[in-house]
Design a protein around this motif. Sequence first.
Motif, short mmCIF file in Angstrom:
data_model
loop_
_atom_site.label_atom_id
_atom_site.label_comp_id
_atom_site.label_asym_id
_atom_site.label_seq_id
_atom_site.Cartn_x
_atom_site.Cartn_y
_atom_site.Cartn_z
N LYS A 1 0.83 -1.21 0.00
CA LYS A 1 0.00 0.00 0.00
C LYS A 1 0.87 1.26 0.00
O LYS A 1 0.57 2.23 -0.69
N GLN B 1 -8.44 -4.35 -4.09
CA GLN B 1 -7.57 -3.17 -4.03
C GLN B 1 -6.10 -3.53 -3.76
O GLN B 1 -5.78 -4.68 -3.45
N THR C 1 -4.28 -6.63 -1.64
CA THR C 1 -5.10 -7.84 -1.46
C THR C 1 -4.47 -9.06 -2.12
O THR C 1 -4.76 -10.19 -1.72
N ALA D 1 -2.46 -10.21 0.62
CA ALA D 1 -3.33 -10.69 1.68
C ALA D 1 -3.83 -12.10 1.37
O ALA D 1 -3.80 -12.99 2.23
N CYS E 1 -2.99 -15.36 3.60
CA CYS E 1 -4.11 -16.11 4.18
C CYS E 1 -4.05 -17.58 3.74
O CYS E 1 -4.18 -18.50 4.55
N THR F 1 -5.30 -8.62 14.90
CA THR F 1 -6.15 -9.76 14.60
C THR F 1 -5.63 -11.00 15.32
O THR F 1 -4.46 -11.35 15.16
N ASN G 1 -11.02 -14.31 9.06
CA ASN G 1 -11.03 -13.07 9.83
C ASN G 1 -9.84 -12.18 9.46
O ASN G 1 -9.98 -10.97 9.25
N LEU G 2 -8.67 -12.79 9.33
CA LEU G 2 -7.48 -12.02 8.94
C LEU G 2 -7.69 -11.41 7.55
O LEU G 2 -7.40 -10.23 7.33
N GLY G 3 -8.21 -12.21 6.63
CA GLY G 3 -8.43 -11.70 5.28
C GLY G 3 -9.40 -10.52 5.28
O GLY G 3 -9.16 -9.50 4.63
N ARG H 1 -9.99 -8.48 7.73
CA ARG H 1 -9.29 -7.33 8.31
C ARG H 1 -8.32 -6.69 7.32
O ARG H 1 -8.00 -5.51 7.43
N LEU H 2 -7.84 -7.49 6.38
CA LEU H 2 -6.92 -6.96 5.38
C LEU H 2 -7.66 -6.42 4.15
O LEU H 2 -7.05 -6.09 3.15
N GLY H 3 -8.98 -6.39 4.22
CA GLY H 3 -9.74 -5.75 3.16
C GLY H 3 -10.27 -6.69 2.09
O GLY H 3 -10.75 -6.24 1.04
#
Lengths: 328, 328, 328, 328
Positions: free
Chosen positions: C133, C193, C196, C199, C203, C290, D220-222, D224-226
């Motif tokens: 970001k 965005q 991700t 992310a 995950c 988290t 949940n982590l995902g 929180r990461l948008g």
Amino acid sequence: MAAMMFRRSRNVWSRWNKPSTAVSTRSMASKTPVGFIGLGNMGSPMAKNLVKNGYPVIATDLFPESCKELQDLGAHVVDSPADVAEKADRIITMLPSSPNVIEAYTGPNGILKKVKKGSLLIDSSTIDPAVSKEMAVAAEKMGAVFMDAPVSGGVGAANMGKLTFMVGGLQEEYNAAQELLSCMGANVVYCGQVGTGQAVKLCNNMMLAIGMIGTAETMNLGIRLGLDPKLLAKILNMSSGRCWSSDTYNPVPGVMEGVPSANNYQGGFGTTLMAKDLGLAQNTATNTKTPIPLGSLAHQIYRVMCSRGYANKDFSSVFQFLREEEEQ
Amino acid sequence: MAAMMFRRSRNVWSRWNKPSTAVSTRSMASKTPVGFIGLGNMGSPMAKNLVKNGYPVIATDLFPESCKELQDLGAHVVDSPADVAEKADRIITMLPSSPNVIEAYTGPNGILKKVKKGSLLIDSSTIDPAVSKEMAVAAEKMGAVFMDAPVSGGVGAANMGKLTFMVGGLQEEYNAAQELLSCMGANVVYCGQVGTGQAVKLCNNMMLAIGMIGTAETMNLGIRLGLDPKLLAKILNMSSGRCWSSDTYNPVPGVMEGVPSANNYQGGFGTTLMAKDLGLAQNTATNTKTPIPLGSLAHQIYRVMCSRGYANKDFSSVFQFLREEEEQ
Amino acid sequence: MAAMMFRRSRNVWSRWNKPSTAVSTRSMASKTPVGFIGLGNMGSPMAKNLVKNGYPVIATDLFPESCKELQDLGAHVVDSPADVAEKADRIITMLPSSPNVIEAYTGPNGILKKVKKGSLLIDSSTIDPAVSKEMAVAAEKMGAVFMDAPVSGGVGAANMGKLTFMVGGLQEEYNAAQELLSCMGANVVYCGQVGTGQAVKLCNNMMLAIGMIGTAETMNLGIRLGLDPKLLAKILNMSSGRCWSSDTYNPVPGVMEGVPSANNYQGGFGTTLMAKDLGLAQNTATNTKTPIPLGSLAHQIYRVMCSRGYANKDFSSVFQFLREEEEQ
Amino acid sequence: MAAMMFRRSRNVWSRWNKPSTAVSTRSMASKTPVGFIGLGNMGSPMAKNLVKNGYPVIATDLFPESCKELQDLGAHVVDSPADVAEKADRIITMLPSSPNVIEAYTGPNGILKKVKKGSLLIDSSTIDPAVSKEMAVAAEKMGAVFMDAPVSGGVGAANMGKLTFMVGGLQEEYNAAQELLSCMGANVVYCGQVGTGQAVKLCNNMMLAIGMIGTAETMNLGIRLGLDPKLLAKILNMSSGRCWSSDTYNPVPGVMEGVPSANNYQGGFGTTLMAKDLGLAQNTATNTKTPIPLGSLAHQIYRVMCSRGYANKDFSSVFQFLREEEEQ
């Protein structure tokens, strides 16, 4: 391990240890025979200390050869727990695990087959407190009294008669138990109803494991961050990070002398034994639906260590286990 | 929290605190201006104690209203860290987190934009030790000296000038730092090179969290097994299960007085703050590839507690969190 | 590893991959030069695939020797990321970690020093989404567009052009990115965005680690309880215990063929790499507050494995690590 | 829960279910009486299904009122397990926990007091596999055969006769067992020697718990990461992060329909029941010295949830438990 578990001398405990004036019939008959069942690494020196204190000892063990040495010292060896119960009304048991205790008390040749009414049965094994309670109920049905009295302190303490006993059972029988136990130990602590001796031991050792692993992680992290381990230990020990494992039994080689970490983690309290006690704590917590997140993880860490070559090293070797060694 | 972190009085630390005879130029100029950046809950009383000790203080904060009170006491308020650096060659920073520190030192209006050669820059924020090292490198390029000096002790200790400072940085600059820090704290401890002040703080608080959760689990298990909590605490505290959380800050209501557990877990060291420090310890461990299994789990437990209503309670409330309450 | 991460063929993704009719200016200029920064184990074969697809490639790497091979294939090698940015308005970066990415983009010889307005910058490194970001913000200030597009699939997949790309960034730029990425990968997935892509990768790999350790524990427990491992795997795979690690990549030797457990845990996805990704997931979770209790513990387990001789074995070797071996 | 545990239809299991041609004497006597002990939430519908299939049922339960309904359907109700054993040579037991099973088989009014030689005793309770083995030994001494056959699937599956049975015991007796079990279940799986039915069930449910908590953490982590939760689930389910909890029983509200997360976590498999099964898995692992680090932590998490208000919610509510809610 007595030194390890309890740093203070006997007089610390005097409040609990003060001899009561209300002496029971059993303890008046001081030098009548005492039974001893289980002559292993711990039981054998314990029984010898009873002999040295002038008690006629009636002993038995699954392995006849274990009895030989005690017999040479004058003990009378018999064939089974039942036979011990026939000849002695005060009996001490020192066995490896719950099933052995169940067998020795309630098995076909067990103590309860021939126990005399009013007998005092003291179990010094480390087992599940729930089993201690079952044995107490079974003993009571036969008119006998059962107490749990697990020890802290290893073979050295057993030899020197310096064990610590944590005792659970009827308070009015405590003096009678104390009379015998103080021949074998430096500290005898009354913990409450039957099973509480075991409970205290398991609680202490669970906290000990958590503190030790925590200390090992903390010292290792500090070293990785550039701290001098002696200085870190000194600051922790003056601060809220202080615990027995940091100030009395530090796991980092070079920080303290006279502890297993100064001797390649030899001697002390083996990882296997710690894993066993944590297993009992875990079982007890599971069965009472009590959450023990760090205790559970400590158990798992010692369990893994047992299969990665640390089984016979002192439990402070967790520092070595966690330490960075060979990563690329 | 000063009381919490360090139980012993100042003289324990005298070895470190002995004033050196080799006084540096800076510390001779004792009452020349001192800069202070960050006037929050902690920074504000710290700066006031400098004023009280006769130092002219040049201060700034992102929020102008935070400066008002200090201005009324005679401090000179300026617009930015750069402006502070223009007017003072000894500067203390007290900021919430790593990004704030980076901004205050290396940002467009940061200290290093106008820092004088030879300045002493002391950061009392609790941040990642790696950031402290970066700041020290950046300061050195400008001819200034950076030290990290995070505190232990909360707002109360800050008000009373009884904080503990853990200091990392060049040893030859330590006396100059100590002169200022001792106006605000009861203990000043030298920990080694830059970043070690942070390292000691994070190590101590990680061990503290592990010991506290471990104590909570152990006491809860003991209670579930029928033990009296006061008796269990007493035995643990004489044994190898002893730690600061069991003997000085016991989390079980009714066991000790004058601790948060005796006051519905109000006051003390909040769960949110502990979670923050454990997050820093975790980041540091991750970045140095250091395994911290119990520290990680402790972090997770305090993290979950933050979102289950315990954020503002003392961190010993983990006992309440783990306790059986409503299961059918 | 592409096979490992995604079992389904390209057409599964067709929904996302359908070429848009709204072709951007950049993607029309299809065979204009493409920059490539980072020619390591992964970057080198990726850049080669661009060359093979007819793109003029402008490349650089910290180690000049890494550039030699690509130069021989016709790529133009320059001295720095800034030089790449001067010559190409579509640039791909493939670097080991966050600091390398920060340097390559915002350092003194970084891309952003000479980036052309409207350039498309695609980072395929696996890094902290927060850094992605930051890079996007910095790129935007210079009028350029930044997208994160980490890969799944190892060196083999990179060689064959069968990587999977998880892409984060402005949706209207996705087609332009996809045009280039599909030269190097079999699957390109749009995740949302900026950040991700990272992310999703973190995950997925966190869940993968949890599933793998869980499968190893479960299979090991079953074997200790007398179950045939093949039968156990078969039943789990038809039941709610099913996961990718049990049905596609089983860690127990003898259960499946063609997986690392059938080949002494060689090949596959190394424990060190898994530990790195879990460290990123942990940092991300810590920074976003988290809770990830199992993810944290999985991270710690792989961290310990790295220092106990498993660093270069496939991550399914956790079965071997947990297995009972030498306890007495 | 049958649907939950096994997604595939009966024919998947046909390999195991194929009726053998070597029919034993017992199974030829098909419509002779069948005993049923334990008429709780699960046992009652199971016994009814035997009645519906034309078997004369001899039943008993500690609570006489539980027998009423079955009696109205034509079952013969007797006073004790011993009485059942007197009248039926095929007996099914369905009891809450190990001690109940021990009592029903070996207690003073237990099955083994009056069991006929050659009887087939099938225990469908979920208990410690070690207890199953003990019961098998005790039964064998009386000339009877004991098999463990725990079920997966809840009350709904029991009502519909769609349970899954995991069967351990002598292979040559399996057909006889299968004849009865298939009246009550859709799948009957042979797992190996006595105790392996329990072992498979505990292994599956441990892996299920790990996968569910892991999925909850990951989702949940995902978020929180948008990430969009539906998109994240879709990508995980095509990748190596896939598991039953992510693709069949996703714990995040809004991702799937027809699962407990779509219905405020009502119905499904309760947290208390999962905590019970994890406790059995933990005991079994402890007693066999098997490390289960994630399994242990999963157990602890469900244990804490039980006392924080989640006892009766579906076990996928761990997503809600971990989710950020009220932190400041």
